[in-house]
Every structure is written in structure tokens, then in C-alpha cells.
Design a protein around this motif. Structure first.
Motif, PDB file in Angstrom:
ATOM      1  N   ASN A   1      58.343  99.745  88.172  1.00  0.00           N
ATOM      2  CA  ASN A   1      58.786  98.137  87.540  1.00  0.00           C
ATOM      3  C   ASN A   1      58.380  98.325  86.175  1.00  0.00           C
ATOM      4  OD1 ASN A   1      59.062  97.548  90.153  1.00  0.00           O
ATOM      5  ND2 ASN A   1      57.573  96.077  90.026  1.00  0.00           N
ATOM      6  N   LEU A   2      57.869  99.155  85.495  1.00  0.00           N
ATOM      7  CA  LEU A   2      58.200  99.758  84.261  1.00  0.00           C
ATOM      8  C   LEU A   2      58.678  99.751  83.023  1.00  0.00           C
ATOM      9  CD1 LEU A   2      54.694 103.043  83.463  1.00  0.00           C
ATOM     10  CD2 LEU A   2      54.791  99.881  82.610  1.00  0.00           C
ATOM     11  N   VAL A   3      60.133 100.371  84.287  1.00  0.00           N
ATOM     12  CA  VAL A   3      61.278 100.088  83.601  1.00  0.00           C
ATOM     13  C   VAL A   3      61.942  98.764  83.005  1.00  0.00           C
ATOM     14  CG1 VAL A   3      63.032 100.645  85.438  1.00  0.00           C
ATOM     15  CG2 VAL A   3      63.880 101.354  83.200  1.00  0.00           C
ATOM     16  N   LYS A   4      61.806  98.274  84.149  1.00  0.00           N
ATOM     17  CA  LYS A   4      62.370  96.412  83.734  1.00  0.00           C
ATOM     18  C   LYS A   4      61.412  96.451  83.099  1.00  0.00           C
ATOM     19  CE  LYS A   4      61.184  95.159  88.448  1.00  0.00           C
ATOM     20  NZ  LYS A   4      61.840  94.327  89.160  1.00  0.00           N
ATOM     21  N   TRP A   5      60.330  95.958  82.336  1.00  0.00           N
ATOM     22  CA  TRP A   5      59.541  95.766  80.943  1.00  0.00           C
ATOM     23  C   TRP A   5      60.042  96.047  80.006  1.00  0.00           C
ATOM     24  CZ3 TRP A   5      56.239  91.141  81.985  1.00  0.00           C
ATOM     25  CH2 TRP A   5      56.109  91.546  83.166  1.00  0.00           C
ATOM     26  N   TYR A   6      60.226  97.412  79.952  1.00  0.00           N
ATOM     27  CA  TYR A   6      60.513  98.313  78.616  1.00  0.00           C
ATOM     28  C   TYR A   6      61.543  97.889  78.473  1.00  0.00           C
ATOM     29  CZ  TYR A   6      61.331 101.554  75.451  1.00  0.00           C
ATOM     30  OH  TYR A   6      61.785 102.727  74.363  1.00  0.00           O
ATOM     31  N   ASP A   7      62.351  98.207  79.536  1.00  0.00           N
ATOM     32  CA  ASP A   7      63.684  97.405  78.742  1.00  0.00           C
ATOM     33  C   ASP A   7      63.895  95.926  78.313  1.00  0.00           C
ATOM     34  OD1 ASP A   7      64.822  99.986  79.438  1.00  0.00           O
ATOM     35  OD2 ASP A   7      66.082  99.093  81.336  1.00  0.00           O
ATOM     36  N   ALA A   8      63.504  94.762  78.847  1.00  0.00           N
ATOM     37  CA  ALA A   8      63.133  93.634  78.698  1.00  0.00           C
ATOM     38  C   ALA A   8      62.870  93.486  76.647  1.00  0.00           C
ATOM     39  CB  ALA A   8      62.396  92.336  79.167  1.00  0.00           C
ATOM     40  N   VAL A   9      61.451  94.391  76.528  1.00  0.00           N
ATOM     41  CA  VAL A   9      60.975  94.338  75.229  1.00  0.00           C
ATOM     42  C   VAL A   9      61.735  94.483  74.174  1.00  0.00           C
ATOM     43  CG1 VAL A   9      59.282  95.319  74.043  1.00  0.00           C
ATOM     44  CG2 VAL A   9      58.973  94.782  75.602  1.00  0.00           C
ATOM     45  N   ASP A  10      62.721  95.740  74.137  1.00  0.00           N
ATOM     46  CA  ASP A  10      63.861  96.275  73.885  1.00  0.00           C
ATOM     47  C   ASP A  10      64.704  95.481  73.778  1.00  0.00           C
ATOM     48  OD1 ASP A  10      64.640  98.835  72.821  1.00  0.00           O
ATOM     49  OD2 ASP A  10      65.850  98.894  73.842  1.00  0.00           O
ATOM     50  N   VAL A  11      65.213  94.665  74.799  1.00  0.00           N
ATOM     51  CA  VAL A  11      66.876  93.222  74.903  1.00  0.00           C
ATOM     52  C   VAL A  11      66.212  92.739  73.779  1.00  0.00           C
ATOM     53  CG1 VAL A  11      67.993  92.387  75.735  1.00  0.00           C
ATOM     54  CG2 VAL A  11      67.600  94.381  77.194  1.00  0.00           C
ATOM     55  N   ALA A  12      64.928  91.787  74.059  1.00  0.00           N
ATOM     56  CA  ALA A  12      64.569  91.203  73.089  1.00  0.00           C
ATOM     57  C   ALA A  12      64.576  91.430  71.633  1.00  0.00           C
ATOM     58  CB  ALA A  12      63.110  90.098  73.401  1.00  0.00           C
ATOM     59  N   ASN A  13      63.721  92.701  71.447  1.00  0.00           N
ATOM     60  CA  ASN A  13      62.982  93.198  70.113  1.00  0.00           C
ATOM     61  C   ASN A  13      64.690  93.495  69.202  1.00  0.00           C
ATOM     62  OD1 ASN A  13      60.883  91.272  69.530  1.00  0.00           O
ATOM     63  ND2 ASN A  13      60.719  93.001  71.558  1.00  0.00           N
ATOM     64  N   GLY A  14      65.767  94.023  70.214  1.00  0.00           N
ATOM     65  CA  GLY A  14      66.891  95.560  69.752  1.00  0.00           C
ATOM     66  C   GLY A  14      67.455  94.673  68.695  1.00  0.00           C
ATOM     67  N   ARG A  15      67.276  95.370  67.642  1.00  0.00           N
ATOM     68  CA  ARG A  15      67.982  94.899  66.498  1.00  0.00           C
ATOM     69  C   ARG A  15      69.119  96.273  65.648  1.00  0.00           C
ATOM     70  NH1 ARG A  15      63.123  92.610  65.981  1.00  0.00           N
ATOM     71  NH2 ARG A  15      62.513  94.510  64.277  1.00  0.00           N
ATOM     72  N   LYS A  16      70.011  95.633  65.459  1.00  0.00           N
ATOM     73  CA  LYS A  16      70.830  96.808  64.973  1.00  0.00           C
ATOM     74  C   LYS A  16      70.163  97.392  63.652  1.00  0.00           C
ATOM     75  CE  LYS A  16      76.140  98.466  63.348  1.00  0.00           C
ATOM     76  NZ  LYS A  16      76.977  98.000  63.544  1.00  0.00           N
ATOM     77  N   GLY A  17      69.560  98.828  63.115  1.00  0.00           N
ATOM     78  CA  GLY A  17      69.015  99.641  62.319  1.00  0.00           C
ATOM     79  C   GLY A  17      67.954  99.313  61.956  1.00  0.00           C
ATOM     80  N   SER A  18      67.229  98.847  62.804  1.00  0.00           N
ATOM     81  CA  SER A  18      65.909  98.429  63.340  1.00  0.00           C
ATOM     82  C   SER A  18      65.419  99.759  63.557  1.00  0.00           C
ATOM     83  CB  SER A  18      65.540  97.101  64.146  1.00  0.00           C
ATOM     84  OG  SER A  18      65.689  97.160  64.787  1.00  0.00           O
ATOM     85  N   GLU A  19      63.870 100.016  63.472  1.00  0.00           N
ATOM     86  CA  GLU A  19      63.112 100.871  63.579  1.00  0.00           C
ATOM     87  C   GLU A  19      62.545 100.592  65.346  1.00  0.00           C
ATOM     88  OE1 GLU A  19      61.978 103.652  62.691  1.00  0.00           O
ATOM     89  OE2 GLU A  19      63.472 103.616  60.437  1.00  0.00           O
ATOM     90  N   PRO A  20      62.710 101.512  66.297  1.00  0.00           N
ATOM     91  CA  PRO A  20      62.235 101.173  67.318  1.00  0.00           C
ATOM     92  C   PRO A  20      60.804 100.418  68.177  1.00  0.00           C
ATOM     93  CG  PRO A  20      63.132 103.427  67.438  1.00  0.00           C
ATOM     94  CD  PRO A  20      62.414 102.562  66.237  1.00  0.00           C
ATOM     95  N   LEU A  21      60.175  99.395  68.486  1.00  0.00           N
ATOM     96  CA  LEU A  21      59.138  98.761  68.434  1.00  0.00           C
ATOM     97  C   LEU A  21      58.004  99.774  68.786  1.00  0.00           C
ATOM     98  CD1 LEU A  21      59.141  95.671  68.185  1.00  0.00           C
ATOM     99  CD2 LEU A  21      58.139  96.027  70.838  1.00  0.00           C
ATOM    100  N   PRO A  22      57.054  99.955  68.428  1.00  0.00           N
ATOM    101  CA  PRO A  22      56.015 100.983  68.990  1.00  0.00           C
ATOM    102  C   PRO A  22      55.826  99.882  70.446  1.00  0.00           C
ATOM    103  CG  PRO A  22      54.889  99.883  66.919  1.00  0.00           C
ATOM    104  CD  PRO A  22      56.559  99.138  67.735  1.00  0.00           C
ATOM    105  N   VAL A  23      55.520 101.535  71.516  1.00  0.00           N
ATOM    106  CA  VAL A  23      54.840 100.644  72.854  1.00  0.00           C
ATOM    107  C   VAL A  23      54.229 101.858  73.720  1.00  0.00           C
ATOM    108  CG1 VAL A  23      56.269 100.577  75.300  1.00  0.00           C
ATOM    109  CG2 VAL A  23      57.574  99.544  73.450  1.00  0.00           C
ATOM    110  N   ILE A  24      53.045 101.405  73.567  1.00  0.00           N
ATOM    111  CA  ILE A  24      51.921 102.199  74.671  1.00  0.00           C
ATOM    112  C   ILE A  24      52.268 102.130  76.025  1.00  0.00           C
ATOM    113  CG2 ILE A  24      49.674 102.899  74.631  1.00  0.00           C
ATOM    114  CD1 ILE A  24      49.972 102.026  71.887  1.00  0.00           C
ATOM    115  N   ILE A  25      52.283 102.940  77.211  1.00  0.00           N
ATOM    116  CA  ILE A  25      52.124 103.248  78.267  1.00  0.00           C
ATOM    117  C   ILE A  25      50.595 103.345  79.141  1.00  0.00           C
ATOM    118  CG2 ILE A  25      52.769 103.781  80.552  1.00  0.00           C
ATOM    119  CD1 ILE A  25      55.061 102.320  78.834  1.00  0.00           C
ATOM    120  N   VAL A  26      50.490 102.979  80.178  1.00  0.00           N
ATOM    121  CA  VAL A  26      48.583 102.254  80.090  1.00  0.00           C
ATOM    122  C   VAL A  26      48.998 101.766  81.403  1.00  0.00           C
ATOM    123  CG1 VAL A  26      46.429 101.665  79.372  1.00  0.00           C
ATOM    124  CG2 VAL A  26      48.236 101.062  77.910  1.00  0.00           C
ATOM    125  N   GLY A  27      48.422 103.767  82.002  1.00  0.00           N
ATOM    126  CA  GLY A  27      47.706 103.296  83.860  1.00  0.00           C
ATOM    127  C   GLY A  27      46.229 102.601  83.540  1.00  0.00           C
TER     128      GLY A  27
END
Length: 206
Positions: free
Chosen positions: A95-121
Motif C-alpha cells: 500500500n506504500l504506492v497509494k500513500w506516495y501517490d497521495a503525497v505527490d498529488v497534493a504537493n505536486g506543482r508545475k516547476g517545483s522540486e520533488p518533495l523529499p520522501v523517506i521510506i521506512v520499514g
């Protein structure tokens, strides 16, 4: 002198260890606030670093215990995200992919730098119950994301994960210049076994 303020969202399925991580830090736990409008607990943690003082506020959603993800208001205006999965629960990894996509959609802005994301087990103290093998952890590698394994209850890699967040937001060479107080550990880990797993992960990416 004012501190820098960063919003760090914590994502991952219910029981994946988000809250356990946030509440390891004594000051963050003491200063917890509930943001009713977005059904979120916030945990502010002021850190002294080589780049100056900074406040890292962890946002921990309260809505997905019944399934599903919080809406965009939870993820929006984030400065970084930590996405957790339980190494003893394969579904939480899937289910990580769903969480990642939600972060990306909410914060994705044209021309903006990718948001730092850390994956944790998480919950790596329970090696016998491990359901997600190191060789199968491909998501962070495919996305080019930092991957860290922790046991919150053992305080294993908790400060190391915090430092990864600090470096992602303040610069790679940043260090913590003051001690960060943690809850007392209630479990122990097999450090040698976990070091071998770490090497397996690194070698799998070569």
C-alpha cells in the motif's frame, strides 16, 4: 531569532508504526496538539542543528484506522514525508504506492522540486515474524528514495531516521548539535542480524 518551520507528514497503513515513531521523542510527545479540522495529531520537535534551530512538526492522521487515506488537506503544503510500512505485514508494504501517490498529488506543482520522501520499514526487532524480505523491497529503489529500517520500541535507528529528515530539508552535511531525548527502550534488537539485512539491501541495488 525565529526558527525554520517544517511540516513533515507521516503516512502508512494503520499499525505501520507512524505514531510509535512520533511519540519516541519526549518533547514532541509533550507538545502534541490535535488539529480537529483535518483530523490530525501534530508533534512539534525543536532541533538544534549545524544549520541553526529548526522546528520539525510531524503530522499523524487520525482518519485511516477504518481504512482509506486522508484527503488532500492532510498532505498539502508538506515540506517532507515519511512513509512507513510494517515489515511483518506485506499488505502495508504493497500500500506504500497509494500513500506516495497521495503525497505527490497534493504537493505536486508545475516547476517545483520533488518533495523529499523517506521510506521506512518498522518493527524490525521481530525478525522471525518478518513478512517483507529485504530482496523484495524494490519500491524505494525504483523511486530513488532513501530507505531506513527501524524499531521504535527499541529506539533502533530512530535518531538516524530523524537525521535523514534533517539532512533532506537543511542540507546533506547538516548534523544535530544537541541531544534529542527519547522514551526509554522497551525492546532489544539483534544488531548483527539487522546489519546483515542492511548490507543485503545495499548489495541488491548494485
Amino acid at each position: 531569532m525565529s526558527t525554520k518551520d517544517f511540516k513533515v507528514v507521516l503516512g502508512g497503513d494503520f499499525g505501520s508504526g507512524r505514531t510509535s515513531f512520533a511519540t519516541r521523542f519526549l518533547d514532541a510527545k509533550k507538545n502534541k496538539k490535535t488539529l480537529k479540522a483535518i483530523k490530525t495529531d501534530s508533534y512539534p520537535l525543536i532541533l538544534q542543528t549545524s544549520a541553526g534551530a529548526a522546528t520539525f512538526t510531524f503530522f499523524d492522521t487520525l482518519v485511516h484506522a477504518k481504512g482509506g487515506l486522508p484527503d488532500n488537506s492532510f498532505f498539502r503544503t508538506s515540506d517532507a514525508a515519511i512513509l512507513f510500512f510494517d515489515t511483518t505485514n506485506e499488505t502495508s508494504y504493497e500500500n506504500l504506492v497509494k500513500w506516495y501517490d497521495a503525497v505527490d498529488v497534493a504537493n505536486g506543482r508545475k516547476g517545483s522540486e520533488p518533495l523529499p520522501v523517506i521510506i521506512v520499514g518498522t518493527k524490525v526487532d521481530d525478525i522471525k515474524a518478518r513478512d517483507v524480505k529485504v530482496k523484495d523491497i524494490e519500491f524505494p529503489r525504483k523511486k530513488g528514495l532513501t530507505y531506513v529500517e527501524i524499531s521504535a520500541k527499541a529506539n533502533y535507528n530512530v535518531k538516524e531516521l530523524l537525521l535523514e529528515v534533517v539532512k533532506a530539508l537543511l542540507g546533506f552535511g547538516t548534523i544535530l548539535t544537541d541531544e534529542v531525548a527519547l522514551e526509554k527502550a522497551s525492546l532489544e534488537v539483534d544488531a548483527d542480524a539487522l546489519e546483515k539485512l542492511k548490507k543485503e539491501y545495499e548489495e541488491a541495488g548494485q
